[in-house]
Design a protein around this motif. Structure first.
Motif, PDB file in Angstrom:
ATOM      1  N   UNK A 107      -5.354  16.769  -8.613  1.00 54.93           N
ATOM      2  CA  UNK A 107      -6.004  17.771  -9.461  1.00 54.93           C
ATOM      3  C   UNK A 107      -7.471  17.399  -9.560  1.00 54.93           C
ATOM      4  N   UNK A 108      -8.351  18.376  -9.348  1.00 53.67           N
ATOM      5  CA  UNK A 108      -9.783  18.216  -9.587  1.00 53.67           C
ATOM      6  C   UNK A 108     -10.209  19.344 -10.508  1.00 53.67           C
ATOM      7  N   UNK A 109     -11.042  19.028 -11.487  1.00 51.03           N
ATOM      8  CA  UNK A 109     -11.537  20.033 -12.431  1.00 51.03           C
ATOM      9  C   UNK A 109     -13.059  19.950 -12.477  1.00 51.03           C
TER      10      UNK A 109
ATOM     11  N   UNK B  63       0.815  -1.213   0.000  1.00 49.08           N
ATOM     12  CA  UNK B  63       0.000   0.000   0.000  1.00 49.08           C
ATOM     13  C   UNK B  63       0.847   1.261   0.000  1.00 49.08           C
ATOM     14  N   UNK B  64       2.113   1.166   0.314  1.00 47.18           N
ATOM     15  CA  UNK B  64       2.993   2.331   0.376  1.00 47.18           C
ATOM     16  C   UNK B  64       3.576   2.597  -1.007  1.00 47.18           C
ATOM     17  N   UNK B  65       3.009   3.570  -1.709  1.00 51.17           N
ATOM     18  CA  UNK B  65       3.473   3.921  -3.051  1.00 51.17           C
ATOM     19  C   UNK B  65       3.724   5.416  -3.103  1.00 51.17           C
ATOM     20  N   UNK B  66       4.940   5.878  -2.799  1.00 49.48           N
ATOM     21  CA  UNK B  66       5.217   7.304  -2.780  1.00 49.48           C
ATOM     22  C   UNK B  66       4.905   7.973  -4.115  1.00 49.48           C
ATOM     23  N   UNK B  67       4.363   9.166  -4.045  1.00 48.90           N
ATOM     24  CA  UNK B  67       4.090   9.949  -5.242  1.00 48.90           C
ATOM     25  C   UNK B  67       2.819   9.560  -5.981  1.00 48.90           C
ATOM     26  N   UNK B  68       2.077   8.626  -5.462  1.00 46.97           N
ATOM     27  CA  UNK B  68       0.843   8.210  -6.124  1.00 46.97           C
ATOM     28  C   UNK B  68      -0.158   9.355  -6.089  1.00 46.97           C
ATOM     29  N   UNK B  69      -0.744   9.658  -7.222  1.00 43.42           N
ATOM     30  CA  UNK B  69      -1.754  10.717  -7.279  1.00 43.42           C
ATOM     31  C   UNK B  69      -3.036  10.226  -6.604  1.00 43.42           C
ATOM     32  N   UNK B  70      -3.744  11.107  -5.984  1.00 44.34           N
ATOM     33  CA  UNK B  70      -5.007  10.778  -5.323  1.00 44.34           C
ATOM     34  C   UNK B  70      -6.024  11.838  -5.679  1.00 44.34           C
ATOM     35  N   UNK B  71      -7.271  11.592  -5.377  1.00 45.48           N
ATOM     36  CA  UNK B  71      -8.324  12.520  -5.748  1.00 45.48           C
ATOM     37  C   UNK B  71      -9.221  12.778  -4.537  1.00 45.48           C
TER      38      UNK B  71
ATOM     39  N   UNK C 139     -12.988  25.271 -13.466  1.00 46.60           N
ATOM     40  CA  UNK C 139     -12.352  25.498 -12.175  1.00 46.60           C
ATOM     41  C   UNK C 139     -11.385  24.346 -11.925  1.00 46.60           C
ATOM     42  N   UNK C 140     -10.113  24.663 -11.708  1.00 45.36           N
ATOM     43  CA  UNK C 140      -9.088  23.654 -11.424  1.00 45.36           C
ATOM     44  C   UNK C 140      -8.588  23.848 -10.003  1.00 45.36           C
ATOM     45  N   UNK C 141      -8.571  22.769  -9.258  1.00 46.26           N
ATOM     46  CA  UNK C 141      -8.046  22.787  -7.897  1.00 46.26           C
ATOM     47  C   UNK C 141      -6.881  21.813  -7.867  1.00 46.26           C
TER      48      UNK C 141
ATOM     49  N   UNK D 282      -1.558  21.711   3.286  1.00 50.80           N
ATOM     50  CA  UNK D 282      -1.386  23.079   3.764  1.00 50.80           C
ATOM     51  C   UNK D 282      -1.954  24.061   2.751  1.00 50.80           C
ATOM     52  N   UNK D 283      -2.426  25.179   3.258  1.00 49.60           N
ATOM     53  CA  UNK D 283      -3.005  26.238   2.427  1.00 49.60           C
ATOM     54  C   UNK D 283      -2.048  26.625   1.300  1.00 49.60           C
ATOM     55  N   UNK D 284      -0.762  26.685   1.591  1.00 47.66           N
ATOM     56  CA  UNK D 284       0.230  27.100   0.579  1.00 47.66           C
ATOM     57  C   UNK D 284       0.404  26.065  -0.532  1.00 47.66           C
ATOM     58  N   UNK D 285      -0.068  24.835  -0.304  1.00 45.28           N
ATOM     59  CA  UNK D 285       0.065  23.775  -1.297  1.00 45.28           C
ATOM     60  C   UNK D 285      -1.180  23.622  -2.168  1.00 45.28           C
ATOM     61  N   UNK D 286      -2.124  24.560  -2.073  1.00 44.42           N
ATOM     62  CA  UNK D 286      -3.360  24.500  -2.861  1.00 44.42           C
ATOM     63  C   UNK D 286      -3.387  25.670  -3.840  1.00 44.42           C
ATOM     64  N   UNK D 287      -3.696  25.370  -5.090  1.00 50.09           N
ATOM     65  CA  UNK D 287      -3.822  26.402  -6.131  1.00 50.09           C
ATOM     66  C   UNK D 287      -5.180  26.246  -6.799  1.00 50.09           C
ATOM     67  N   UNK D 288      -5.903  27.362  -6.919  1.00 50.11           N
ATOM     68  CA  UNK D 288      -7.221  27.355  -7.557  1.00 50.11           C
ATOM     69  C   UNK D 288      -7.181  28.326  -8.723  1.00 50.11           C
TER      70      UNK D 288
END
Length: 132
Positions: A90-92, A21-29, A64-66, A51-57
């Motif tokens: 990434x969510x769109x 289950x430990x897969x570094x860098x795996x993308x999640x949604x 809308x891309x998050x 963290x707030x600084x790690x979120x871009x909208x």
């Protein structure tokens, strides 16, 4: 619950399966709820340990891309098993035409991201065409 069988002569025989289950860098949604009120659409997403600084909208062409990233708390930790997904996401969302893109607001609190998309007054695009 999964039962992990161990062979008495080879206690680490199934180590690859145990630690798979430990897969570094795996993308999640992250999951989002979308609520519609009379005056706005409200998106709420669970992004714990982000963290707030790690979120871009961003809004580009009515989409809308998050984007964000959930990092491992301490890179020096020797994680034996990780079931919480981490890494970039990434969510769109395609915006309805009645969203006022200039009035979009976002807030982040207790691991929940809330994006408020205000509705604008509908434009009356109908007109009467005289017949000659």
């Amino acid at each position: 619950m999964n039962l992990i069988h161990r062979h008495p002569a080879h206690p680490w025989r199934d180590a690859a399966r145990v630690f798979s289950a430990c897969r570094p860098g795996q993308a999640w949604m992250p999951a989002f709820d979308i609520e519609e009120t009379d005056s706005a659409y409200v998106l709420r997403g669970d992004v714990p340990d982000t963290h707030r600084k790690d979120i871009e909208i961003r809004i580009d062409d009515s989409v809308l891309s998050i984007r964000g990233e959930r990092r491992i708390a301490d890179a020096r930790m020797r994680i034996r098993r990780s079931e919480r997904e981490h890494g970039p996401f990434v969510r769109r969302f395609r915006l309805p035409c009645e969203v006022d893109e200039e009035g979009v607001e976002a807030a982040f609190s207790d691991g929940v991201l809330e994006v408020r998309l205000p509705k604008r007054e509908p434009l009356d695009r109908s007109r009467r065409i005289p017949v000659r």
